[in-house]
Scaffold this motif. Structure first.
Motif, PDB file in Angstrom:
ATOM      1  N   VAL A 155     -12.064  16.602   8.266  1.00 17.75           N
ATOM      2  CA  VAL A 155     -10.630  16.779   7.999  1.00 17.75           C
ATOM      3  C   VAL A 155      -9.822  15.723   8.744  1.00 17.75           C
ATOM      4  N   LEU A 156     -10.119  15.538  10.021  1.00 20.93           N
ATOM      5  CA  LEU A 156      -9.367  14.564  10.825  1.00 20.93           C
ATOM      6  C   LEU A 156      -9.576  13.140  10.317  1.00 20.93           C
ATOM      7  N   MET A 157     -10.798  12.833   9.880  1.00 17.35           N
ATOM      8  CA  MET A 157     -11.058  11.510   9.314  1.00 17.35           C
ATOM      9  C   MET A 157     -10.272  11.315   8.013  1.00 17.35           C
ATOM     10  N   ALA A 158     -10.244  12.349   7.190  1.00 18.88           N
ATOM     11  CA  ALA A 158      -9.516  12.260   5.928  1.00 18.88           C
ATOM     12  C   ALA A 158      -8.018  12.096   6.175  1.00 18.88           C
ATOM     13  N   ILE A 159      -7.504  12.804   7.171  1.00 22.13           N
ATOM     14  CA  ILE A 159      -6.082  12.686   7.508  1.00 22.13           C
ATOM     15  C   ILE A 159      -5.755  11.271   7.958  1.00 22.13           C
ATOM     16  N   GLU A 160      -6.629  10.697   8.766  1.00 21.13           N
ATOM     17  CA  GLU A 160      -6.380   9.350   9.278  1.00 21.13           C
ATOM     18  C   GLU A 160      -6.317   8.320   8.159  1.00 21.13           C
ATOM     19  N   GLU A 161      -6.994   8.581   7.040  1.00 16.20           N
ATOM     20  CA  GLU A 161      -7.030   7.645   5.918  1.00 16.20           C
ATOM     21  C   GLU A 161      -5.828   7.781   4.988  1.00 16.20           C
ATOM     22  N   LEU A 162      -4.982   8.784   5.207  1.00 17.26           N
ATOM     23  CA  LEU A 162      -3.845   9.022   4.325  1.00 17.26           C
ATOM     24  C   LEU A 162      -2.755   7.974   4.524  1.00 17.26           C
ATOM     25  N   PRO A 163      -1.895   7.783   3.507  1.00 16.00           N
ATOM     26  CA  PRO A 163      -0.701   6.966   3.701  1.00 16.00           C
ATOM     27  C   PRO A 163       0.145   7.530   4.845  1.00 16.00           C
TER      28      PRO A 163
ATOM     29  N   ALA B 109       0.811  -1.217   0.000  1.00 16.25           N
ATOM     30  CA  ALA B 109       0.000   0.000   0.000  1.00 16.25           C
ATOM     31  C   ALA B 109       0.840   1.260   0.000  1.00 16.25           C
ATOM     32  N   LEU B 110       2.155   1.124   0.269  1.00 19.29           N
ATOM     33  CA  LEU B 110       3.009   2.302   0.303  1.00 19.29           C
ATOM     34  C   LEU B 110       3.129   2.949  -1.068  1.00 19.29           C
ATOM     35  N   ALA B 111       2.730   2.227  -2.114  1.00 19.88           N
ATOM     36  CA  ALA B 111       2.740   2.842  -3.444  1.00 19.88           C
ATOM     37  C   ALA B 111       1.868   4.074  -3.478  1.00 19.88           C
ATOM     38  N   GLY B 112       0.882   4.140  -2.589  1.00 21.44           N
ATOM     39  CA  GLY B 112       0.006   5.294  -2.528  1.00 21.44           C
ATOM     40  C   GLY B 112       0.729   6.574  -2.190  1.00 21.44           C
ATOM     41  N   GLU B 113       1.931   6.467  -1.574  1.00 22.30           N
ATOM     42  CA  GLU B 113       2.698   7.662  -1.256  1.00 22.30           C
ATOM     43  C   GLU B 113       3.071   8.418  -2.523  1.00 22.30           C
ATOM     44  N   ASP B 114       3.293   7.660  -3.612  1.00 20.07           N
ATOM     45  CA  ASP B 114       3.740   8.281  -4.851  1.00 20.07           C
ATOM     46  C   ASP B 114       2.638   8.354  -5.896  1.00 20.07           C
ATOM     47  N   GLY B 115       1.426   8.005  -5.505  1.00 26.92           N
ATOM     48  CA  GLY B 115       0.311   8.044  -6.437  1.00 26.92           C
ATOM     49  C   GLY B 115      -0.124   9.468  -6.714  1.00 26.92           C
TER      50      GLY B 115
END
Length: 221
Positions: free
Chosen positions: A158-166, A114-120
């Motif tokens: 915002v906090l929920m969206a942040i939690e879903e980030l890589p 899933a770390l590929a999402g860092e560069d997506g």
């Protein structure tokens, strides 16, 4: 009384260009076993440490344990602190390492694949026309009332969206936009280059903004 004893006659806390007078004061007081100085440090940073720990672990109790382990790490590591970064960023680097370790144990960490999402892409490619122009541009928040932008509901989203980030994007945007750190402080705490910090923040903000668009569309309707 705090028990902090250096292991040699050399003083690793000789002032450096990176140490502020306040850092030097606190480090000297802590090394002398000043419990009031330790209390001052805890009062200053404990809340922010807990908020950041909660981004990695499943429960508040687990986050509190991470913070406790962080403070133990601070006390144990202080004799070797050389002041090459600020005391604040050094403490938070310990927290991030402790929280990541705990998150792995709780299977909270993101799988390697899933770390590929860092560069997506920061924005869904489907929102662009074949010529590269916008087909569905991001909604402007200009004109929306402050009551909408600053509402408890918007903050929760915002906090929920942040939690879903890589993970790396989550770390950077949490420290920059939630805790109000400077770019330099984030780079020091997370050991990032200037370019990496800038890219991670851009991607994180774009994803959070996209997550908020339906809410803003509904509020503007």
């Amino acid at each position: 009384m705090l028990l902090l004893v250096a292991t040699s006659d050399a003083d690793p806390h000789a002032p450096t260009a990176d140490q502020s007078p306040d850092d030097r004061r606190l480090v000297a007081a802590l090394l002398n076993g000043d419990e009031q100085a330790f209390g001052e440090l805890v009062a200053r940073y404990n809340g922010a440490l807990l908020r950041l720990a909660l981004m990695y672990v499943r429960s508040r109790s687990a986050a509190e344990e991470v913070v406790q382990d962080t403070w133990l790490g601070v006390l144990r590591g202080l004799p070797a602190f050389e002041g090459r970064s600020s005391l604040k960023t050094w403490i938070f680097r310990i927290l991030v390492n402790q929280a990541r370790t705990r998150g792995v144990r709780e299977s909270r960490s993101v799988p390697f694949s899933a770390l590929a999402g860092e560069d997506g892409p920061a924005v869904d490619p489907d929102r662009f026309l074949p010529d590269g122009g916008w087909e569905s541009p991001p909604r402007s928040v200009d004109g929306l009332p402050d009551a909408v932008l600053l509402s408890a509901e918007a903050r929760a989203l915002v906090l929920m969206a942040i939690e879903e980030l890589p993970p790396r994007q989550r770390d950077v945007i949490t420290l920059r936009d939630v805790e109000g750190w400077s770019a330099a402080e984030v780079r020091e705490a997370l050991d990032l280059s200037e370019a990496n910090e800038r890219v991670l923040l851009h991607r994180a903000r774009a994803k959070v903004r996209a997550r908020l668009e339906p809410y803003f569309d509904e509020a503007a309707a």
